[in-house]
Design an enzyme around this catalytic site. Structure first.
Site, PDB file in Angstrom:
ATOM      1  N   HIS A  29       0.808  -1.216   0.000  1.00 33.87           N
ATOM      2  CA  HIS A  29       0.000   0.000   0.000  1.00 33.87           C
ATOM      3  C   HIS A  29       0.843   1.269   0.000  1.00 33.87           C
ATOM      4  O   HIS A  29       0.450   2.282  -0.541  1.00 33.87           O
ATOM      5  CB  HIS A  29      -0.996  -0.019   1.149  1.00 33.87           C
ATOM      6  CG  HIS A  29      -2.120  -0.946   0.869  1.00 33.87           C
ATOM      7  ND1 HIS A  29      -2.175  -2.221   1.371  1.00 33.87           N
ATOM      8  CD2 HIS A  29      -3.184  -0.818   0.051  1.00 33.87           C
ATOM      9  CE1 HIS A  29      -3.248  -2.821   0.901  1.00 33.87           C
ATOM     10  NE2 HIS A  29      -3.879  -2.009   0.090  1.00 33.87           N
TER      11      HIS A  29
ATOM     12  N   ARG B 227     -10.432   4.615  -1.846  1.00 32.74           N
ATOM     13  CA  ARG B 227     -10.061   3.741  -0.717  1.00 32.74           C
ATOM     14  C   ARG B 227     -10.326   4.495   0.590  1.00 32.74           C
ATOM     15  O   ARG B 227      -9.435   5.169   1.102  1.00 32.74           O
ATOM     16  CB  ARG B 227      -8.582   3.365  -0.812  1.00 32.74           C
ATOM     17  CG  ARG B 227      -8.207   2.446  -1.956  1.00 32.74           C
ATOM     18  CD  ARG B 227      -6.704   2.177  -1.906  1.00 32.74           C
ATOM     19  NE  ARG B 227      -6.297   1.036  -2.688  1.00 32.74           N
ATOM     20  CZ  ARG B 227      -5.753   1.109  -3.907  1.00 32.74           C
ATOM     21  NH1 ARG B 227      -5.590   2.267  -4.500  1.00 32.74           N
ATOM     22  NH2 ARG B 227      -5.382   0.010  -4.530  1.00 32.74           N
TER      23      ARG B 227
ATOM     24  N   ASP C 127      -4.635  -7.933  -4.903  1.00 36.09           N
ATOM     25  CA  ASP C 127      -4.845  -9.055  -3.998  1.00 36.09           C
ATOM     26  C   ASP C 127      -5.101 -10.341  -4.768  1.00 36.09           C
ATOM     27  O   ASP C 127      -4.624 -11.399  -4.377  1.00 36.09           O
ATOM     28  CB  ASP C 127      -6.012  -8.760  -3.044  1.00 36.09           C
ATOM     29  CG  ASP C 127      -5.555  -7.936  -1.860  1.00 36.09           C
ATOM     30  OD1 ASP C 127      -4.478  -8.246  -1.309  1.00 36.09           O
ATOM     31  OD2 ASP C 127      -6.248  -6.977  -1.487  1.00 36.09           O
TER      32      ASP C 127
ATOM     33  N   CYS D 106      -9.460  -2.353 -11.014  1.00 34.12           N
ATOM     34  CA  CYS D 106      -8.968  -1.214 -10.235  1.00 34.12           C
ATOM     35  C   CYS D 106      -7.637  -1.511  -9.550  1.00 34.12           C
ATOM     36  O   CYS D 106      -7.104  -0.695  -8.827  1.00 34.12           O
ATOM     37  CB  CYS D 106     -10.001  -0.765  -9.214  1.00 34.12           C
ATOM     38  SG  CYS D 106     -10.312  -2.008  -7.949  1.00 34.12           S
TER      39      CYS D 106
HETATM   40  C1  PEP Z   1      -6.597  -4.716  -5.079  1.00 34.95           C
HETATM   41  O1  PEP Z   1      -6.454  -5.598  -4.228  1.00 34.95           O
HETATM   42  O2  PEP Z   1      -6.304  -4.859  -6.274  1.00 34.95           O
HETATM   43  C2  PEP Z   1      -7.156  -3.409  -4.712  1.00 34.95           C
HETATM   44  C3  PEP Z   1      -7.456  -2.510  -5.618  1.00 34.95           C
HETATM   45  O3  PEP Z   1      -7.293  -3.146  -3.396  1.00 34.95           O
HETATM   46  P1  PEP Z   1      -6.085  -2.779  -2.416  1.00 34.95           P
HETATM   47  O4  PEP Z   1      -4.850  -2.593  -3.238  1.00 34.95           O
HETATM   48  O5  PEP Z   1      -6.498  -1.556  -1.691  1.00 34.95           O
HETATM   49  O6  PEP Z   1      -6.016  -3.995  -1.536  1.00 34.95           O
HETATM   50 MG    MG Z   2      -7.366  -5.454  -2.264  1.00 31.98          MG
END
Ligand code: PEP
Ligand code: MG
Length: 586
Positions: free
Chosen positions: A191, A297, A456, A503
């Site tokens: 992140h 987010r 993820d 996304c």
């Molecule tokens: C993802 O997992 O691709 C996503 C967009 O969510 P995050 O990166 O906030 O876990």
């Molecule tokens: Mg995610």
């Protein structure tokens, strides 16, 4: 000392500035003069910090009881004894009564005690000085997690250096002078990395030895190659300044297509949307360039605060985001904390495997108050614009059923009490846990849209921790199995007549654009910094070319083969474009 350090390229671009090391919160202990009317409140904070440290120590003691020797577990007794020593408390209170703020008071008292112990002849007693330092650190951290202080750069550009760049760090940094980010840990898809890309700050992570470079060291951060150069030579500076200029030229060229439609060469429309982490990051957001916010987010706004925002505070924040989006849809993802996104003021249990643990929607369904308040706030904000709700980390139909019930109940409550809201709000789910793919036919009738969270999804499909640089090389979304899975998701959504977007970070990776379009994706949501590159790529292929490329790629038997194919197909066009840019500049 090695001058050229290699790490993982996390956010593109070149930065040249001195680094500032952020070792821990302890390096920034705030010191200020307290007003007498705040003495009592400061003493309450003292009690809170002591309670938090006590709880932490007891927990640690319990946890380690079966693992370390009994006598070693008693070191925590010694630390607890210091924290609860009435003289210690009195000494800290005396400092507060002299107008010293809590963190500085801890520091002063501990330093005094420490020097007494450190000067003792008995080595066992000297050892106690380390205990004191440790307890001092814990107390200061406990008090500061509630009130983190901002770092001010005093008008000077700097490169942030730390063990790790954590999402909450963004809240305390002077972002107007932040030029680059370098860290010892972290991966491309963590992140912190996502945040640096979305802030448009060049970043290199996972660099061994970066913590040894003292504050003030001049560095070059090459966020494309994943290299950091310490104390650069004149030639290196010259080379990178030239590169910076070239990049500016490319940006200028990219700016030309800013308002051109996002269509393939043969006119197939692909909506480009932006990901956002907070309302502040949307400050210079250009609404006319995008079809909306595909992923907001919300957890980042929660992380910057000291406690949960109230419903009204959330309504105000979501309204502001919608205003900045110029009336275009904003997809608010419900709180996705847990994993690598802890909330300072919400105690989460220590987990052996946080990424497989209590996070996302599962946490919110266990604490429905959080979900009620947030959904109510989005529904109310939605009365004045176009809001959508997106649920993270969903694993199947039953979770969606429960969320739908909550949503329907809230809509009914708002209606019966005459509060303005959006009763037709669209509800979507993230597809980021692999098991969702085969059960999509059960889930799709309950939702209005899907959003594929490839960060993820890839992590779970390949069983590679996205934050662990040791296995970072294996984290490759070009794996043919991933491509085939994406195709299955699109097919399920198409059969059900529902929208599907991507996304995750690959949406902003222009090397991925033709494949995603070829797989049937018509909505991409990314960090704004990538919008123009992706649009340029989109405008360089026909839809049929994309489809052929995607089919060939998904049919390959290795990730390497896919990468090779992509390079052959894309590099030619991309270099042609860059060549044209250089040509046009000279
Ligand atoms: C993802 O997992 O691709 C996503 C967009 O969510 P995050 O990166 O906030 O876990
Ligand atoms: Mg995610």
């Amino acid at each position: 000392m090695v001058r050229k350090l290699k790490g993982i390229a996390a956010a593109p671009g070149v930065a040249i500035a001195p680094i500032v090391q952020f070792h821990s919160t302890l390096d920034q202990i705030p010191t200020f003069k307290l007003r007498p009317d705040l003495f009592e409140a400061e003493k309450h904070r003292l009690s809170d910090s002591i309670a938090a440290v006590t709880e932490g120590l007891l927990g640690l003691q319990r946890e380690l009881a079966g693992t370390i020797a009994h006598q070693d577990a008693r070191i925590f007794d010694a630390q607890l004894a210091i924290v609860h020593d009435p003289t210690f408390r009195k000494d800290v209170e005396a400092e507060i009564d002299n107008g010293v703020n809590l963190e500085a008071a801890f520091q002063r008292v501990i330093a005094r005690y420490e020097s007494v112990f450190a000067g003792m002849e008995n080595p066992a007693m000297r050892e106690r000085a380390a205990d004191l330092r440790d307890i001092g650190r814990q107390l200061v951290e406990a008090s500061m997690t509630k009130e983190r202080k901002k770092y001010t750069a005093d008008g000077r550009d700097y490169v942030f250096a730390a063990d790790e760049f954590l999402p909450s760090d963004a809240g305390i940094l002077d972002r107007s002078h932040l030029r680059g980010i370098v860290t010892a840990h972290g991966g491309k898809y963590s992140h912190g990395a996502i945040l640096s890309r979305s802030l448009g700050i060049p970043a290199v992570v996972g660099i061994e030895g970066i913590m040894d470079a003292p504050t003030g060291t001049e560095v070059i951060v090459d966020g494309d190659a994943g290299v950091v150069i310490l104390d650069p030579s004149d030639e290196e500076l010259q080379h990178y300044r030239r590169l910076q200029n070239e990049q500016r030229a490319v940006e200028k060229r990219l700016a030309e297509i800013r308002l051109q439609p996002s269509v393939t060469l043969d006119g197939v429309q692909v909506d480009l949307l932006a990901n956002a982490e907070s309302v502040h990051d949307m400050a210079d957001f250009e609404a006319e360039e995008v079809a909306g916010i595909g992923l907001f987010r919300t957890e980042f706004a929660f992380m910057e605060r000291r406690q949960f925002p109230t419903e009204d505070e959330q309504v105000a924040m979501y309204r502001q985001a919608m205003e900045r989006a110029g009336g275009k849809p904003v997809t608010f993802r419900t709180l996705d904390v847990g994993g690598d996104k802890p909330l300072g003021y919400f105690r989460m249990p220590e987990e052996r495997n946080p990424v497989l643990g209590w996070r996302g929607i599962r946490l919110c369904l266990d604490w429905p108050d959080i979900l009620y308040t947030q959904m109510r706030a989005v529904l109310r904000a939605g009365a004045l614009g176009h809001a959508r709700i997106l649920l993270p980390m969903v694993t199947g139909r039953s979770e969606v059923v429960r969320c739908r019930e909550v949503l329907d109940q809230l809509i009914e409550d708002l209606r019966s009490t005459g509060v303005d809201h959006d009763s037709d709000i669209e509800l979507g789910v993230m597809v980021e846990v692999p098991v969702m793919v085969p059960v999509l036919p059960d889930v799709l009738p309950l939702v209005d849209f899907l959003s594929i969270g490839t960060n993820d999804l890839v992590q779970y499909m390949l069983a590679v921790d996205r934050d662990n640089q040791r296995v970072a090389k294996m984290y490759d979304p070009f794996h043919p199995g991933i491509l085939r899975t994406l195709k299955q998701i699109v097919d399920h959504a198409t059969a059900a007549g529902k929208r599907v977007s991507v996304c995750g970070e690959i949406a902003g990776d222009h090397w991925f654009t033709p494949i995603l379009v070829g797989l049937g994706i018509r909505e991409l949501s990314m960090a704004p910094v990538f919008l123009r590159r992706v649009k340029l790529m989109l405008r360089s292929f026909t839809e049929v070319e994309c489809r052929n490329l995607a089919e060939r790629a998904a049919g390959m038997s290795s990730t390497r083969a896919v990468r090779q194919l992509v390079e052959e197909e894309i590099q030619v066009r991309w270099s042609r474009f860059l060549g044209a840019t250089e040509g046009s500049e000279t």
